[in-house]
Enzyme design. Structure first.
Site, PDB file in Angstrom:
ATOM      1  N   CYS A  76       0.842  -1.192   0.000  1.00 50.94           N
ATOM      2  CA  CYS A  76       0.000   0.000   0.000  1.00 50.94           C
ATOM      3  C   CYS A  76       0.882   1.248   0.000  1.00 50.94           C
ATOM      4  O   CYS A  76       1.877   1.312   0.709  1.00 50.94           O
ATOM      5  CB  CYS A  76      -0.959   0.083   1.178  1.00 50.94           C
ATOM      6  SG  CYS A  76      -2.170  -1.224   1.198  1.00 50.94           S
ATOM      7  N   ARG A 121       4.007  -0.612  -4.687  1.00 55.08           N
ATOM      8  CA  ARG A 121       3.678  -1.087  -3.337  1.00 55.08           C
ATOM      9  C   ARG A 121       2.306  -1.762  -3.270  1.00 55.08           C
ATOM     10  O   ARG A 121       1.923  -2.314  -2.239  1.00 55.08           O
ATOM     11  CB  ARG A 121       3.696   0.083  -2.350  1.00 55.08           C
ATOM     12  CG  ARG A 121       5.043   0.762  -2.246  1.00 55.08           C
ATOM     13  CD  ARG A 121       4.960   1.958  -1.333  1.00 55.08           C
ATOM     14  NE  ARG A 121       4.774   1.562   0.033  1.00 55.08           N
ATOM     15  CZ  ARG A 121       5.744   1.400   0.920  1.00 55.08           C
ATOM     16  NH1 ARG A 121       6.986   1.617   0.564  1.00 55.08           N
ATOM     17  NH2 ARG A 121       5.484   1.038   2.146  1.00 55.08           N
ATOM     18  N   TRP A 142      -2.811  -2.719  -1.728  1.00 54.27           N
ATOM     19  CA  TRP A 142      -2.563  -4.152  -1.839  1.00 54.27           C
ATOM     20  C   TRP A 142      -3.479  -4.791  -0.807  1.00 54.27           C
ATOM     21  O   TRP A 142      -3.292  -4.627   0.407  1.00 54.27           O
ATOM     22  CB  TRP A 142      -1.102  -4.472  -1.531  1.00 54.27           C
ATOM     23  CG  TRP A 142      -0.767  -5.911  -1.782  1.00 54.27           C
ATOM     24  CD1 TRP A 142      -0.482  -6.495  -2.982  1.00 54.27           C
ATOM     25  CD2 TRP A 142      -0.683  -6.960  -0.799  1.00 54.27           C
ATOM     26  NE1 TRP A 142      -0.230  -7.836  -2.806  1.00 54.27           N
ATOM     27  CE2 TRP A 142      -0.346  -8.150  -1.487  1.00 54.27           C
ATOM     28  CE3 TRP A 142      -0.861  -7.014   0.583  1.00 54.27           C
ATOM     29  CZ2 TRP A 142      -0.187  -9.369  -0.843  1.00 54.27           C
ATOM     30  CZ3 TRP A 142      -0.698  -8.229   1.221  1.00 54.27           C
ATOM     31  CH2 TRP A 142      -0.359  -9.393   0.516  1.00 54.27           C
ATOM     32  N   ASN A 180      -1.967   2.306   5.596  1.00 51.85           N
ATOM     33  CA  ASN A 180      -1.106   1.202   5.174  1.00 51.85           C
ATOM     34  C   ASN A 180      -0.781   0.388   6.424  1.00 51.85           C
ATOM     35  O   ASN A 180      -0.389   0.961   7.438  1.00 51.85           O
ATOM     36  CB  ASN A 180       0.183   1.769   4.547  1.00 51.85           C
ATOM     37  CG  ASN A 180       1.225   0.695   4.285  1.00 51.85           C
ATOM     38  OD1 ASN A 180       0.881  -0.474   4.099  1.00 51.85           O
ATOM     39  ND2 ASN A 180       2.482   1.079   4.272  1.00 51.85           N
ATOM     40  N   GLY A 181      -0.979  -0.929   6.353  1.00 52.88           N
ATOM     41  CA  GLY A 181      -0.689  -1.777   7.514  1.00 52.88           C
ATOM     42  C   GLY A 181      -1.894  -2.629   7.865  1.00 52.88           C
ATOM     43  O   GLY A 181      -2.827  -2.762   7.067  1.00 52.88           O
ATOM     44  N   GLU A 229      16.338 -19.181  -5.908  1.00 55.40           N
ATOM     45  CA  GLU A 229      16.061 -17.814  -6.340  1.00 55.40           C
ATOM     46  C   GLU A 229      15.571 -17.796  -7.797  1.00 55.40           C
ATOM     47  O   GLU A 229      14.615 -17.085  -8.138  1.00 55.40           O
ATOM     48  CB  GLU A 229      17.333 -16.957  -6.171  1.00 55.40           C
ATOM     49  CG  GLU A 229      17.282 -15.571  -6.797  1.00 55.40           C
ATOM     50  CD  GLU A 229      16.157 -14.670  -6.269  1.00 55.40           C
ATOM     51  OE1 GLU A 229      15.495 -15.027  -5.273  1.00 55.40           O
ATOM     52  OE2 GLU A 229      15.930 -13.609  -6.876  1.00 55.40           O
ATOM     53  N   LYS A 250      11.957 -16.395  -9.101  1.00 57.21           N
ATOM     54  CA  LYS A 250      11.872 -15.336 -10.111  1.00 57.21           C
ATOM     55  C   LYS A 250      10.964 -15.765 -11.258  1.00 57.21           C
ATOM     56  O   LYS A 250      10.108 -15.012 -11.701  1.00 57.21           O
ATOM     57  CB  LYS A 250      13.284 -15.048 -10.619  1.00 57.21           C
ATOM     58  CG  LYS A 250      13.548 -13.662 -11.039  1.00 57.21           C
ATOM     59  CD  LYS A 250      14.032 -12.739  -9.940  1.00 57.21           C
ATOM     60  CE  LYS A 250      13.137 -12.709  -8.736  1.00 57.21           C
ATOM     61  NZ  LYS A 250      13.702 -12.065  -7.590  1.00 57.21           N
ATOM     62  N   GLU A 260       7.179 -15.995 -10.084  1.00 58.83           N
ATOM     63  CA  GLU A 260       6.485 -14.755  -9.716  1.00 58.83           C
ATOM     64  C   GLU A 260       6.188 -13.868 -10.912  1.00 58.83           C
ATOM     65  O   GLU A 260       5.164 -13.190 -10.922  1.00 58.83           O
ATOM     66  CB  GLU A 260       7.198 -13.995  -8.600  1.00 58.83           C
ATOM     67  CG  GLU A 260       8.461 -13.295  -8.984  1.00 58.83           C
ATOM     68  CD  GLU A 260       9.107 -12.568  -7.813  1.00 58.83           C
ATOM     69  OE1 GLU A 260       8.400 -11.917  -7.045  1.00 58.83           O
ATOM     70  OE2 GLU A 260      10.340 -12.659  -7.681  1.00 58.83           O
ATOM     71  N   HIS A 301      13.374 -38.927  -5.340  1.00 51.74           N
ATOM     72  CA  HIS A 301      12.700 -39.437  -4.142  1.00 51.74           C
ATOM     73  C   HIS A 301      11.219 -39.077  -4.145  1.00 51.74           C
ATOM     74  O   HIS A 301      10.612 -38.940  -3.075  1.00 51.74           O
ATOM     75  CB  HIS A 301      13.411 -38.923  -2.884  1.00 51.74           C
ATOM     76  CG  HIS A 301      14.807 -39.466  -2.749  1.00 51.74           C
ATOM     77  ND1 HIS A 301      15.071 -40.748  -2.337  1.00 51.74           N
ATOM     78  CD2 HIS A 301      16.006 -38.916  -3.056  1.00 51.74           C
ATOM     79  CE1 HIS A 301      16.370 -40.961  -2.360  1.00 51.74           C
ATOM     80  NE2 HIS A 301      16.962 -39.865  -2.800  1.00 51.74           N
ATOM     81  N   LYS A 351       5.586  -4.797  -3.566  1.00 49.27           N
ATOM     82  CA  LYS A 351       6.933  -4.701  -3.001  1.00 49.27           C
ATOM     83  C   LYS A 351       6.823  -4.206  -1.562  1.00 49.27           C
ATOM     84  O   LYS A 351       5.846  -3.560  -1.207  1.00 49.27           O
ATOM     85  CB  LYS A 351       7.741  -3.702  -3.832  1.00 49.27           C
ATOM     86  CG  LYS A 351       9.214  -3.996  -3.826  1.00 49.27           C
ATOM     87  CD  LYS A 351       9.925  -3.252  -4.904  1.00 49.27           C
ATOM     88  CE  LYS A 351      11.401  -3.541  -4.892  1.00 49.27           C
ATOM     89  NZ  LYS A 351      11.731  -4.866  -5.400  1.00 49.27           N
TER      90      LYS A 351
END
Ligand code: F6R
Length: 605
Positions: free
Chosen positions: A2, A28, A76, A100-101, A478, A482, A485, A501, A600
Site C-alpha cells: 500500500c 507497493r 494491496w 497502510n498496515g 532464487e 523469479k 512470480e 525421491h 513490493k
C-alpha cells in the site's frame, strides 16, 4: 505494501502531486486506488478498482479541479477483496483517512463501534480505524488526544494520512511499523510512504519515528511523540534523483534494473573493499568475536542468505543457521553471546524481518542488518548496518538488490575466511582482481543474448524444475522464485539428488528441467541427475560455467557463464537466470513489473 501520499500547500497542486505520487508508489500495491481531495470546502472521495490509470480516467471524467489539500492511496488488499468499496480513502463521521498496515484487533474495535451505532460498508480494518478516530474525536474534541488514544487502542501496524472535516486546511499523519516520511518545499508539505513518491517536487524530507504523529499545514510541520511532546527534526536530502526512478528507455523497470547490476554490484563491492582486506575489515563490524551466525530474511533476501550460508560454511568453516523470518519470529531460538544475527532486506521494512530483528535484540545478541533503503526501520533498529548500494528498486521482483546482497554477503564470507585463516594471500589477491573487473564481467553476461532459445522452450510448459547442488541449489531457489512470480509458470527448485525421491513422477515428455552447475567437484553427479530426467523425457537446459564440459547429447540447450572465483561465482550465475525469467514473462505477455497478487515491501505479516 500500500502506498500513501498526501499534500497541503499554497500552490493548490494537490491533484498533480497525488497522482504523480500514486504512479511512483504503485509498486507497493496496485489492486485499487483512490483520493480524497478538498473541493469547494468539502472533502470529495473518488476511488477506482484496478491500477492508478483507471483512477486517472475517473478523475478526468469527474472534472476534479486543483486543490490545496488531498490524500491518496494505492492498495494491496489484506482485508476484503480488491474492489471499489474496500479501496481507500475511507470515511466515518467527520474523519477521512488512508491507511497502510494491518489493525490486528479490528474485529473487537468494530464490535464496540457497532454498539455505538457505527455501520460499515467495507470489509477493511482501515474503515474501522477511521471509525475509532471519529468516535474518539467526538468524545475529546481534541485531535492530539484523539490520535494518542487511537494509537494506544490499535494493535498491529499503521501509517495513516488523516483529514478532519472541521480542519480542512491541515493534514494529520501517524505511524507504527509502517514507514512514513514528511517532505518539504516552500509553503508546500507532503506526506508519503517513501521518498520516490515526492522526488519530482522535492528531495528534502524527514522520517516519522515509531508511534509519532505529525500535524501538517502549508506553513508548518509539527512532529509529536505519543506522549504529546513536540520535537525538533532534521531535514535530510535524498541521495536519489528523478532519473533513478524512471525506465530510461527500457521496456520494464526489471530489465533496467538487471542492466544496472554490473555498476551497482561493482560499486557495492568496491565501497566495502576499498584498498583491500584491511579496509574491508574496518568497514564491517568486528566479526572476529562471533563463532556462529543466524541469517534471516524473506523471499529472495532469504535466498541470498542461503547462498551465503553455503559459501561461509564451506569456506570459512563457521556454522550458519538459515531462517525464514516469518518462522524465526515465533521460535525460541538458541542464541549465545558468540552469535551474530544477520538480517537481510532490500526495503528495510519487511514486517517479519523487522520482528525477527527485534526478537534477536530481546535475546541480547548482536545484530547486523544488510539493507538497501537508507534510514529504513530495519536499518535503524539493528546494532550494525551495512548498506547495499543498489539504488532504488522499482520492479516488484528484486534483481539488482538481490545481486548486491549476495555481493556484500560474499565479502562478509571472505572476511570470516580471513579471520579464521581459511583463505590464502594468493587467493585473496585473485578475488580482489576479479572484483576490480566485475563490472566488465557482469556487463558481458547482461548483454549476452543466449537466453531467448531457452525462454521459448520454457514458455510452452506449465511446470518447470530447477536442479543444483550446494550453492547452485541456493541459486536454483532464487531462479525458481523469479520465474514463477513474473511468468506464472509453476516451478520448483530441488537439490539435484532429491528429485528421484518422489517429485520425478511429475516429469513427462518435454518438461523443462534447468540444471545449474558451477562446481567441478559435483559435475559428474549432476550429469547423472540430468540423465535420470532426460531418460524420462525432460528437456534439459543447462546453465554451466565455461570451464565445465558437458556432452552435447545430455542437454537440449546450454547457457555458458564466465568462470569466477567461488566467492564470486554466485553473482555471475544468477544474472542469466533473471534474464531467462524476464524473457519467458515477455513471451507470455505478463505484467512484468507488477505481477498479479504481489507488492513490493511487505509491511504486514
Ligand atoms: C522476490 C522478492 C521478494 C523479496 C521479499 C523480501 O523477487 O522481491 O521475495 O525479496 O519480499 O523483501 P525485502 O528484501 O524488502 O525484505
Amino acid at each position: 505494501m500500500c502506498g500513501i501520499v498526501g499534500y497541503v500547500g499554497k500552490n493548490k497542486n494537490a491533484m498533480k502531486v497525488l497522482m504523480d505520487g500514486l504512479q511512483c508508489l504503485e509498486y507497493r500495491g496496485y489492486d485499487s486506488a483512490g483520493i480524497a481531495i478538498l473541493q469547494n470546502e468539502t472533502i470529495e472521495i473518488i476511488k477506482s478498482k484496478g491500477k492508478v490509470s483507471s483512477l486517472s480516467h475517473k478523475l478526468k471524467a469527474k472534472g476534479i479541479v486543483e486543490s490545496e489539500l488531498g490524500i491518496a492511496h494505492t492498495r494491496w488488499a489484506t482485508h476484503g477483496i480488491p474492489n471499489e468499496i474496500n479501496s481507500h480513502p475511507h470515511r466515518q463521521g467527520s474523519v477521512t483517512l488512508v491507511h497502510n498496515g494491518i489493525i490486528e484487533n479490528y474485529t473487537q474495535l468494530k464490535a464496540d463501534l457497532v454498539l455505538q451505532g457505527y455501520s460499515f460498508t467495507s470489509d477493511t480494518d482501515s474503515e474501522v480505524a477511521c471509525g475509532v478516530i471519529d468516535s474518539l474525536y467526538k468524545q475529546y474534541r481534541d485531535k492530539h488526544k484523539t490520535l494518542q488514544q487511537a494509537n494506544a487502542m490499535f494493535r498491529g501496524s499503521f501509517a495513516f494520512a488523516i483529514v478532519f472535516d472541521d480542519d480542512i486546511k491541515t493534514l494529520y499523519a501517524m505511524r507504527r511499523n509502517s514507514p512514513l516520511i514528511v517532505a518539504f518545499k516552500e509553503d508546500e508539505i507532503y506526506v508519503a510512504s517513501d521518498v520516490p513518491a515526492i522526488l519530482k517536487y522535492t528531495n528534502k524530507y524527514t522520517l516519522l519515528e515509531q508511534d509519532e504523529y505529525a500535524v501538517l499545514t502549508k506553513h508548518e510541520v509539527e512532529i509529536y511523540s505519543l506522549q504529546g511532546t513536540r520535537r525538533e527534526y532534521e531535514i535530510k536530502t535524498a541521495a536519489m534523483e528523478v532519473v533513478d526512478i524512471q525506465k530510461e528507455g527500457f521496456d520494464h523497470f526489471m530489465l533496467k534494473e538487471i542492466h544496472e547490476e554490473p555498476k551497482v554490484v561493482s560499486e557495492t563491492m568496491r565501497f566495502y573493499l576499498g584498498d583491500g582486506i584491511s579496509d574491508l575489515m574496518s568497514r564491517l563490524p568486528d566479526l572476529s568475536i562471533y563463532k556462529e551466525l543466524y541469517m534471516i530474511g524473506c523471499g529472495s533476501a532469504m535466498y541470498a542468505c542461503m547462498v551465503a550460508k553455503s559459501l561461509i560454511e564451506s569456506k570459512a568453516r563457521i556454522k550458519v543457521e538459515l531462517e525464514v523470518a516469518s518462522e524465526f519470529r515465533y521460535k525460541n531460538p538458541i542464541l549465545t553471546k558468540e552469535t551474530l544475527v544477520i538480517v537481510v532486506s532490500q526495503s528495510g521494512e519487511t514486517a517479519d524481518t523487522l520482528a525477527s530483528l527485534q526478537l534477536a535484540k530481546e535475546n541480547n545478541v548482536d545484530t547486523l542488518a544488510i539493507v538497501n533503503v537508507v534510514g529504513s526501520s530495519i536499518a535503524r533498529e539493528a546494532k550494525y548496518v551495512c548498506y547495499t548500494l543498489a539504488g532504488p528498486e522499482i520492479a516488484v521482483a528484486t534483481t539488482k538488490a538481490y545481486c548486491t546482497q549476495v555481493a556484500l554477503l560474499s565479502l562478509i564470507g571472505l572476511s570470516f575466511s580471513v579471520i579464521y585463516q581459511k583463505v590464502s594471500k594468493k587467493e585473496i589477491e585473485e578475488i580482489i582482481n576479479e572484483i576490480k573487473n566485475i563490472e566488465n564481467t557482469l556487463s558481458n553476461v547482461v548483454n549476452d543474448g543466449q537466453y531467448e532459445v531457452a525462454a521459448k522452450i520454457i514458455s510452452k510448459f506449465s511446470n518447470v524444475f530447477f536442479i543444483g547442488r550446494g550453492i547452485d541449489y541456493a541459486l536454483c531457489m532464487e531462479a525458481s522464485l523469479k520465474l514463477k512470480e513474473i511468468s506464472y509458470i509453476h516451478s520448483e527448485a530441488y537439490p539435484a539428488g532429491e528429485l528421484k525421491h518422489g517429485t520425478i513422477s511429475l516429469v513427462e515428455k518435454g518438461t523443462p528441467v534447468i540444471a545449474i552447475i558451477t562446481q567441478q567437484n559435483i559435475l559428474e553427479k549432476m550429469i547423472s541427475n540430468m540423465k535420470e530426467v532426460k531418460a524420462r523425457g525432460a528437456s534439459i537446459i543447462v546453465i554451466a560455467s565455461e570451464d565445465l564440459e558437458v556432452d552435447l547429447d545430455i542437454f537440449d540447450y546450454r547457457i555458458t557463464i564466465p568462470k569466477s572465483n567461488s566467492y564470486l561465482q554466485a553473482i555471475t550465475a544468477i544474472v542469466p537466470l533473471q534474464l531467462l525469467s524476464y524473457q519467458v514473462a515477455m513471451l507470455k505477455g505478463c505484467d512484468i513489473d507488477q505481477p498479479r497478487n504481489l507488492a513490493k515491501s511487505v509491511t504486514v505479516e
